[in-house]
Design a protein around this motif. Structure first.
Motif, PDB file in Angstrom:
ATOM      1  N   ARG A 245      13.196  11.517   7.310  1.00 41.84           N
ATOM      2  CA  ARG A 245      11.963  10.842   7.736  1.00 41.84           C
ATOM      3  C   ARG A 245      12.182  10.155   9.092  1.00 41.84           C
ATOM      4  O   ARG A 245      11.278  10.089   9.913  1.00 41.84           O
ATOM      5  CB  ARG A 245      11.554   9.766   6.714  1.00 41.84           C
ATOM      6  CG  ARG A 245      11.173  10.304   5.380  1.00 41.84           C
ATOM      7  CD  ARG A 245       9.706  10.736   5.344  1.00 41.84           C
ATOM      8  NE  ARG A 245       9.504  11.784   4.352  1.00 41.84           N
ATOM      9  CZ  ARG A 245       9.340  13.071   4.644  1.00 41.84           C
ATOM     10  NH1 ARG A 245       9.328  13.491   5.869  1.00 41.84           N
ATOM     11  NH2 ARG A 245       9.166  13.955   3.688  1.00 41.84           N
TER      12      ARG A 245
ATOM     13  N   VAL B  46      20.160   1.698   0.441  1.00 43.29           N
ATOM     14  CA  VAL B  46      18.971   0.849   0.287  1.00 43.29           C
ATOM     15  C   VAL B  46      18.343   0.576   1.657  1.00 43.29           C
ATOM     16  O   VAL B  46      17.117   0.651   1.811  1.00 43.29           O
ATOM     17  CB  VAL B  46      19.337  -0.467  -0.439  1.00 43.29           C
ATOM     18  CG1 VAL B  46      18.144  -1.410  -0.449  1.00 43.29           C
ATOM     19  CG2 VAL B  46      19.763  -0.190  -1.865  1.00 43.29           C
TER      20      VAL B  46
ATOM     21  N   HIS C 262      16.396   3.654   2.906  1.00 47.22           N
ATOM     22  CA  HIS C 262      15.131   3.851   2.187  1.00 47.22           C
ATOM     23  C   HIS C 262      14.097   2.797   2.576  1.00 47.22           C
ATOM     24  O   HIS C 262      12.915   3.117   2.716  1.00 47.22           O
ATOM     25  CB  HIS C 262      15.374   3.835   0.677  1.00 47.22           C
ATOM     26  CG  HIS C 262      15.809   5.167   0.159  1.00 47.22           C
ATOM     27  ND1 HIS C 262      14.932   6.145  -0.214  1.00 47.22           N
ATOM     28  CD2 HIS C 262      17.044   5.687   0.007  1.00 47.22           C
ATOM     29  CE1 HIS C 262      15.601   7.222  -0.595  1.00 47.22           C
ATOM     30  NE2 HIS C 262      16.895   6.967  -0.472  1.00 47.22           N
ATOM     31  N   LEU C 263      14.551   1.566   2.753  1.00 47.62           N
ATOM     32  CA  LEU C 263      13.598   0.520   3.103  1.00 47.62           C
ATOM     33  C   LEU C 263      13.073   0.708   4.535  1.00 47.62           C
ATOM     34  O   LEU C 263      11.877   0.552   4.782  1.00 47.62           O
ATOM     35  CB  LEU C 263      14.232  -0.864   2.936  1.00 47.62           C
ATOM     36  CG  LEU C 263      14.514  -1.265   1.475  1.00 47.62           C
ATOM     37  CD1 LEU C 263      15.089  -2.664   1.411  1.00 47.62           C
ATOM     38  CD2 LEU C 263      13.252  -1.189   0.623  1.00 47.62           C
TER      39      LEU C 263
ATOM     40  N   GLY D 230      10.747   3.613   4.384  1.00 49.97           N
ATOM     41  CA  GLY D 230       9.566   3.225   3.606  1.00 49.97           C
ATOM     42  C   GLY D 230       8.622   2.343   4.405  1.00 49.97           C
ATOM     43  O   GLY D 230       7.408   2.583   4.424  1.00 49.97           O
ATOM     44  N   PHE D 231       9.167   1.351   5.096  1.00 49.36           N
ATOM     45  CA  PHE D 231       8.314   0.449   5.878  1.00 49.36           C
ATOM     46  C   PHE D 231       7.746   1.166   7.114  1.00 49.36           C
ATOM     47  O   PHE D 231       6.642   0.859   7.552  1.00 49.36           O
ATOM     48  CB  PHE D 231       9.060  -0.829   6.261  1.00 49.36           C
ATOM     49  CG  PHE D 231       9.175  -1.779   5.091  1.00 49.36           C
ATOM     50  CD1 PHE D 231       8.036  -2.344   4.531  1.00 49.36           C
ATOM     51  CD2 PHE D 231      10.404  -2.095   4.535  1.00 49.36           C
ATOM     52  CE1 PHE D 231       8.117  -3.210   3.441  1.00 49.36           C
ATOM     53  CE2 PHE D 231      10.498  -2.953   3.440  1.00 49.36           C
ATOM     54  CZ  PHE D 231       9.341  -3.511   2.891  1.00 49.36           C
TER      55      PHE D 231
ATOM     56  N   VAL E 204       4.746   2.829   5.840  1.00 45.65           N
ATOM     57  CA  VAL E 204       3.662   1.843   5.641  1.00 45.65           C
ATOM     58  C   VAL E 204       2.975   1.575   6.984  1.00 45.65           C
ATOM     59  O   VAL E 204       1.747   1.517   7.069  1.00 45.65           O
ATOM     60  CB  VAL E 204       4.222   0.530   5.040  1.00 45.65           C
ATOM     61  CG1 VAL E 204       3.171  -0.574   5.056  1.00 45.65           C
ATOM     62  CG2 VAL E 204       4.707   0.766   3.611  1.00 45.65           C
TER      63      VAL E 204
ATOM     64  N   ASP F  73       0.833   4.457   7.772  1.00 43.51           N
ATOM     65  CA  ASP F  73      -0.344   4.473   6.890  1.00 43.51           C
ATOM     66  C   ASP F  73      -1.430   3.509   7.362  1.00 43.51           C
ATOM     67  O   ASP F  73      -2.613   3.753   7.138  1.00 43.51           O
ATOM     68  CB  ASP F  73       0.065   4.084   5.458  1.00 43.51           C
ATOM     69  CG  ASP F  73       0.710   5.241   4.726  1.00 43.51           C
ATOM     70  OD1 ASP F  73       0.625   6.366   5.226  1.00 43.51           O
ATOM     71  OD2 ASP F  73       1.305   5.005   3.651  1.00 43.51           O
TER      72      ASP F  73
ATOM     73  N   LYS G 276      -4.658   6.237   4.667  1.00 44.19           N
ATOM     74  CA  LYS G 276      -3.302   6.244   4.100  1.00 44.19           C
ATOM     75  C   LYS G 276      -2.828   7.629   3.629  1.00 44.19           C
ATOM     76  O   LYS G 276      -1.726   7.778   3.128  1.00 44.19           O
ATOM     77  CB  LYS G 276      -3.177   5.247   2.937  1.00 44.19           C
ATOM     78  CG  LYS G 276      -3.344   3.798   3.379  1.00 44.19           C
ATOM     79  CD  LYS G 276      -3.116   2.874   2.223  1.00 44.19           C
ATOM     80  CE  LYS G 276      -3.284   1.432   2.679  1.00 44.19           C
ATOM     81  NZ  LYS G 276      -3.169   0.486   1.590  1.00 44.19           N
ATOM     82  N   GLU G 277      -3.677   8.637   3.709  1.00 47.50           N
ATOM     83  CA  GLU G 277      -3.263   9.992   3.338  1.00 47.50           C
ATOM     84  C   GLU G 277      -3.019  10.801   4.613  1.00 47.50           C
ATOM     85  O   GLU G 277      -3.617  10.521   5.654  1.00 47.50           O
ATOM     86  CB  GLU G 277      -4.330  10.678   2.479  1.00 47.50           C
ATOM     87  CG  GLU G 277      -4.478  10.075   1.088  1.00 47.50           C
ATOM     88  CD  GLU G 277      -3.228  10.175   0.232  1.00 47.50           C
ATOM     89  OE1 GLU G 277      -2.328  10.981   0.551  1.00 47.50           O
ATOM     90  OE2 GLU G 277      -3.137   9.406  -0.743  1.00 47.50           O
ATOM     91  N   ARG G 278      -2.136  11.790   4.514  1.00 46.33           N
ATOM     92  CA  ARG G 278      -1.791  12.589   5.696  1.00 46.33           C
ATOM     93  C   ARG G 278      -2.584  13.905   5.701  1.00 46.33           C
ATOM     94  O   ARG G 278      -2.734  14.540   4.642  1.00 46.33           O
ATOM     95  CB  ARG G 278      -0.298  12.895   5.719  1.00 46.33           C
ATOM     96  CG  ARG G 278       0.596  11.660   5.588  1.00 46.33           C
ATOM     97  CD  ARG G 278       0.586  10.830   6.850  1.00 46.33           C
ATOM     98  NE  ARG G 278       1.006   9.456   6.585  1.00 46.33           N
ATOM     99  CZ  ARG G 278       2.249   9.035   6.551  1.00 46.33           C
ATOM    100  NH1 ARG G 278       3.230   9.865   6.758  1.00 46.33           N
ATOM    101  NH2 ARG G 278       2.528   7.755   6.319  1.00 46.33           N
TER     102      ARG G 278
ATOM    103  N   HIS H  84      -5.232  19.002   3.762  1.00 51.66           N
ATOM    104  CA  HIS H  84      -4.403  17.902   3.251  1.00 51.66           C
ATOM    105  C   HIS H  84      -2.938  18.289   3.384  1.00 51.66           C
ATOM    106  O   HIS H  84      -2.567  19.439   3.169  1.00 51.66           O
ATOM    107  CB  HIS H  84      -4.764  17.641   1.779  1.00 51.66           C
ATOM    108  CG  HIS H  84      -4.200  16.368   1.254  1.00 51.66           C
ATOM    109  ND1 HIS H  84      -3.454  16.296   0.102  1.00 51.66           N
ATOM    110  CD2 HIS H  84      -4.269  15.107   1.741  1.00 51.66           C
ATOM    111  CE1 HIS H  84      -3.088  15.043  -0.097  1.00 51.66           C
ATOM    112  NE2 HIS H  84      -3.571  14.297   0.873  1.00 51.66           N
TER     113      HIS H  84
ATOM    114  N   VAL I  59      -0.240  17.581   1.705  1.00 51.08           N
ATOM    115  CA  VAL I  59       0.701  17.599   0.565  1.00 51.08           C
ATOM    116  C   VAL I  59       0.596  18.908  -0.214  1.00 51.08           C
ATOM    117  O   VAL I  59      -0.456  19.240  -0.756  1.00 51.08           O
ATOM    118  CB  VAL I  59       0.440  16.397  -0.365  1.00 51.08           C
ATOM    119  CG1 VAL I  59       1.421  16.396  -1.531  1.00 51.08           C
ATOM    120  CG2 VAL I  59       0.564  15.097   0.425  1.00 51.08           C
TER     121      VAL I  59
ATOM    122  N   GLY J  99       4.926  18.637  -3.547  1.00 52.15           N
ATOM    123  CA  GLY J  99       4.553  17.551  -2.637  1.00 52.15           C
ATOM    124  C   GLY J  99       5.172  17.682  -1.267  1.00 52.15           C
ATOM    125  O   GLY J  99       5.302  16.689  -0.546  1.00 52.15           O
TER     126      GLY J  99
END
Lengths: 343, 137
Positions: A72, A207, A210-211, A214-215, A218, A221, A253-255, A269, A271, A276
């Motif tokens: 990512r 961790v 991933h954080l 993940g952020f 966000v 999004d 918030k969707e790609r 869409h 996904v 997924g």
């Protein structure tokens, strides 16, 4: 994508990755054995096997869990993501060797069933310090077994993608159990600071990755897009999308993936219905949008898989103002035909 | 990934980040400060007495203590023994394994009542059927 199930859908990349996985595992085991016999010659072969395969499985699990967020953050790691399944199954095999040898070594000399012995040999379940760590490893191994056993499209289809995904997200539970298994095991039976040290470095790295990833997601999004007078969202200019490739755009918030092909633009869409996968990271092959994960295909004009397949994704309407692409944020029902925009 | 799935992934990692270190820290805090594994609590609790004999190796410290006219053998395991089973026996005069005294496991202090004079101990692994170490006063 195929009508029948094959044990493994081989391609040349998978063969290369599998060879690399095997070479890494063999090299690690040999180096571990060499170091053990050099620095602790009294070690028995059973203990060597238990420790070598146990540490190998933990390292492989960390690599597997790192691949997602690293891809990512840097798309050049995506090929690793597309070939993660075999790494997962190999990791389970290493963990299984560790688990089976541990069971034989520590739980088959008594007069009770070895599995019963794992759960009853240490009954200090109320203690945090002396908690029976082997139970944690055993439960993690059971989770990994179900994940490895269902790592096949047959199970994905028959369990349904939603159930399959939930089952495979249990890897996080397995990871937590394994971290505690190693931590408490090292704690109760080891004095070396290296085990706890390496484990802590691995935990913090995984961790953090991933954080951060993940952020970042966000942030993507919640990014606001420029709107025109009819509330259509500005995506980009046509020149920013490569031929047969897509631009991934966020809507509520969707790609959404906007593909450019044969002088046309279509939006679907992002996904994939299979696992997924991100369709926008794939490309157009033989006129079909092809998911980069497992090759599932969709027609760009209606988001439907070509017959006889039945998968379909939502479609979106596009318009072009000069060379600026605008997207209607209201999605059409899955599989709805939308006329491509000429560009 | 759908936005729901992305959110679920993020919450799971936040959960792991919080829960695992808390459990680890609590496990460390809960380590008994004096890991005494007593076989004779009332004697062990009165830790005073005259030390009659001592012996020490890299892994084990041995003390023969006399307290309230009773003899106690105190074994302190300094480094974990690399054996899954460890029993303690009196060392006979010919240095062979004598009477069984008790069992030891992790690092810590073990106390055993002693009826007769002893010259040392033999620590034996019954699973492998071999002597781990012998210590003489």
């Amino acid at each position: 994508m195929g009508l029948d199930y094959q044990t493994i859908l081989w391609n040349k990349h998978k063969k290369v990755y599998d060879k690399l996985i095997l070479a890494f595992m063999l090299m690690y085991l040999l180096v571990f054995a060499g170091l053990t016999f050099t620095f602790n010659a009294q070690t028995t072969i059973e203990t060597l096997i238990i420790r070598a395969f146990g540490t190998l499985a933990v390292i492989m699990l960390h690599i597997i869990l790192a691949i997602g967020p690293i891809s990512r953050l840097n798309t050049s790691f995506l090929p690793l993501l597309y070939n993660r399944r075999h790494l997962g199954v190999s990791m389970f095999l290493a963990a299984a060797v560790h688990g089976v040898f541990s069971m034989i070594q520590f739980h088959t000399l008594g007069n009770v069933n070895p599995v019963y012995s794992i759960f009853t040999s240490n009954l200090d379940y109320t203690s945090l310090t002396n908690f029976p760590f082997q139970v944690l490893g055993f439960v993690a191994l059971i989770i990994l077994f179900f994940m490895a056993a269902t790592s096949h499209d047959f199970w994905l289809k028959n369990l349904s993608p939603s159930v399959w995904k939930k089952l495979h997200m249990m890897v996080y539970v397995a990871y937590a159990l394994i971290i505690l298994h190693v931590f408490l095991g090292a704690f109760q039976q080891e004095t070396s600071p290296f085990t706890i040290g390496f484990l802590s470095i691995g935990f913090v790295t995984i961790v953090s990755l991933h954080l951060i990833a993940g952020f970042n997601e966000v942030k993507t999004d919640t990014k606001k897009s420029e709107k025109d007078e009819s509330n259509w969202l500005y995506v980009c200019r046509t020149g920013e999308i490569e031929e047969d490739r897509a631009k991934i755009f966020t809507v509520d918030k969707e790609r959404v993936a906007i593909f450019k092909y044969e002088g046309k633009l279509s939006a679907i869409h992002n996904v994939c219905k299979h696992q997924g996968g991100p369709l926008g990271e794939g490309k157009i092959v033989d006129g079909c949008i092809t998911c980069p994960w497992h090759g599932y295909q969709y027609l760009p004009g209606n988001g439907q898989s070509p017959p006889p397949f039945t998968e379909k994704v939502a479609t979106y309407e596009l318009k072009l103002v000069k060379d600026k692409i605008y997207l209607n944020p209201e999605a059409f029902p899955e599989g709805t035909e939308v006329k491509p925009v000429n560009c | 990934m759908t936005s729901n799935l992305r959110r679920r992934h993020l919450f799971m990692w936040i959960g792991i980040l919080v829960i695992l270190p808390v459990l680890m820290i609590l496990a460390i805090i809960n380590i008994p400060k004096f890991p005494v594994n007593d076989q004779l609590v009332e004697i062990a609790s009165s830790n005073k007495g005259a030390v009659l004999k001592t012996a020490i190796t890299d892994n084990v410290e041995l003390k023969l203590i006399e307290a309230a006219s009773k003899k106690i053998l105190e074994i302190q395991i300094l480094q974990p023994l690399k054996a899954s089973s460890a029993t303690v026996h009196i060392l006979n005069d010919d240095l062979s394994k004598g009477d069984f005294i008790g069992q030891i496991s992790a690092k810590g202090i073990y106390k055993f009542p002693i009826e007769k004079e002893i010259n040392g101990i033999s620590i034996f692994d019954h699973i492998k059927g071999e002597e781990i170490t012998k210590i003489q006063f």
